[in-house]
Design a protein around this motif. Sequence first.
Motif, PDB file in Angstrom:
ATOM      1  N   PHE A 113     -45.459  53.625   8.188  1.00  0.00           N
ATOM      2  CA  PHE A 113     -45.243  53.770   9.629  1.00  0.00           C
ATOM      3  C   PHE A 113     -43.772  54.054   9.884  1.00  0.00           C
ATOM      4  N   MET A 114     -43.504  54.639  11.028  1.00  0.00           N
ATOM      5  CA  MET A 114     -42.134  54.873  11.462  1.00  0.00           C
ATOM      6  C   MET A 114     -41.715  53.726  12.363  1.00  0.00           C
ATOM      7  N   ARG A 115     -40.561  53.144  12.079  1.00  0.00           N
ATOM      8  CA  ARG A 115     -40.085  51.988  12.845  1.00  0.00           C
ATOM      9  C   ARG A 115     -38.902  52.418  13.721  1.00  0.00           C
ATOM     10  N   PHE A 116     -39.196  52.653  15.002  1.00  0.00           N
ATOM     11  CA  PHE A 116     -38.123  52.964  15.938  1.00  0.00           C
ATOM     12  C   PHE A 116     -37.247  51.728  16.122  1.00  0.00           C
ATOM     13  N   SER A 117     -35.951  51.936  16.187  1.00  0.00           N
ATOM     14  CA  SER A 117     -35.050  50.811  16.394  1.00  0.00           C
ATOM     15  C   SER A 117     -35.203  50.256  17.806  1.00  0.00           C
ATOM     16  N   THR A 118     -35.239  48.934  17.911  1.00  0.00           N
ATOM     17  CA  THR A 118     -35.275  48.257  19.208  1.00  0.00           C
ATOM     18  C   THR A 118     -33.944  47.560  19.496  1.00  0.00           C
ATOM     19  N   TRP A 119     -32.928  47.851  18.671  1.00  0.00           N
ATOM     20  CA  TRP A 119     -31.627  47.196  18.829  1.00  0.00           C
ATOM     21  C   TRP A 119     -30.615  48.159  19.436  1.00  0.00           C
ATOM     22  N   ARG A 120     -29.874  47.669  20.406  1.00  0.00           N
ATOM     23  CA  ARG A 120     -28.736  48.430  20.918  1.00  0.00           C
ATOM     24  C   ARG A 120     -27.563  48.281  19.942  1.00  0.00           C
ATOM     25  N   GLY A 143     -40.183  49.215  25.499  1.00  0.00           N
ATOM     26  CA  GLY A 143     -39.689  47.867  25.741  1.00  0.00           C
ATOM     27  C   GLY A 143     -38.211  47.715  25.452  1.00  0.00           C
ATOM     28  N   ARG A 144     -37.690  48.515  24.527  1.00  0.00           N
ATOM     29  CA  ARG A 144     -36.271  48.398  24.168  1.00  0.00           C
ATOM     30  C   ARG A 144     -35.351  48.803  25.323  1.00  0.00           C
ATOM     31  N   LYS A 145     -35.901  49.537  26.295  1.00  0.00           N
ATOM     32  CA  LYS A 145     -35.094  49.920  27.459  1.00  0.00           C
ATOM     33  C   LYS A 145     -34.853  48.729  28.382  1.00  0.00           C
ATOM     34  N   VAL A 146     -35.693  47.713  28.214  1.00  0.00           N
ATOM     35  CA  VAL A 146     -35.607  46.532  29.075  1.00  0.00           C
ATOM     36  C   VAL A 146     -34.965  45.353  28.347  1.00  0.00           C
ATOM     37  N   VAL A 147     -35.325  45.188  27.068  1.00  0.00           N
ATOM     38  CA  VAL A 147     -34.876  44.032  26.288  1.00  0.00           C
ATOM     39  C   VAL A 147     -34.075  44.512  25.084  1.00  0.00           C
ATOM     40  N   ASN A 148     -32.912  43.895  24.847  1.00  0.00           N
ATOM     41  CA  ASN A 148     -32.160  44.154  23.627  1.00  0.00           C
ATOM     42  C   ASN A 148     -32.663  43.191  22.554  1.00  0.00           C
ATOM     43  N   PHE A 149     -33.567  43.649  21.717  1.00  0.00           N
ATOM     44  CA  PHE A 149     -34.209  42.781  20.751  1.00  0.00           C
ATOM     45  C   PHE A 149     -33.215  42.208  19.734  1.00  0.00           C
TER      46      PHE A 149
END
Length: 230
Positions: free
Chosen positions: A166-173, A216-222
């Motif tokens: 799978f491709m894992r898009f980053s959820t971290w800023r 979701g990453r646009k709302v939460v900085n995981f």
Amino acid sequence: MNEFKIASKIYHDYSFKEGNQHIASEYNLYHILKYAKEKNVTKVLEIGTGIGTILSLFQEAKKEGFLKISNYIGTEANEFCLEQIQLNCYNHDHSDLNSSIVSDGSQIDLNGFELAIIDGKAPYLEQVVTNLLSENALILIEGYREDQVNRIKSVLDLNKRPYDYFMRFSTWRNPPYGPFHQKFQAGHTIFFLNPTKNDREFCGKMRRLARLRYHGRKVVNFRSLVKIIG
């Protein structure tokens, strides 16, 4: 130290080194450690060592007792990067990790790698996938290199070797320091060879959640959540 603290330390240190445009993202460093820990990885192959970020990551993880890794082989032919690897990874290394850097795939004198990390053009990628990996190896491709993903799929299909990925898009800023100025850190694609039932379920779950995580990453900085939990 846990995987977040180790990854964060290495990323911070390398953010201020010469040639920092060649470093891996903090997000990928963190997940490399997680995959390696979960799969009890002892032998690592990196295609495209750059200035040594991931080698330093494993040296630190070994020194801190986080991983029981024994062998690392990296490939790098760029003279500047080779000079930086010596400065960054070997002049002050206090780990007992057995590591070496070779210029191309023909010089790799080990096989049975449980983790292969691809961050470069890798003209000998087919050789790596066919001959140098363990039965249940992981292959991690840094960034979103569709051409390399397709090459790996073709080789695995040709050899009739089961896999899932799978491709894992980053959820971290990105943190305020470092060389990368885009909003989010780079992600990766991960292959599981001869996947277990748990591996397949995990890949399926990550594919199903991809769109939700991306938005979701646009709302939460995981990254902040992992930092607190870790």
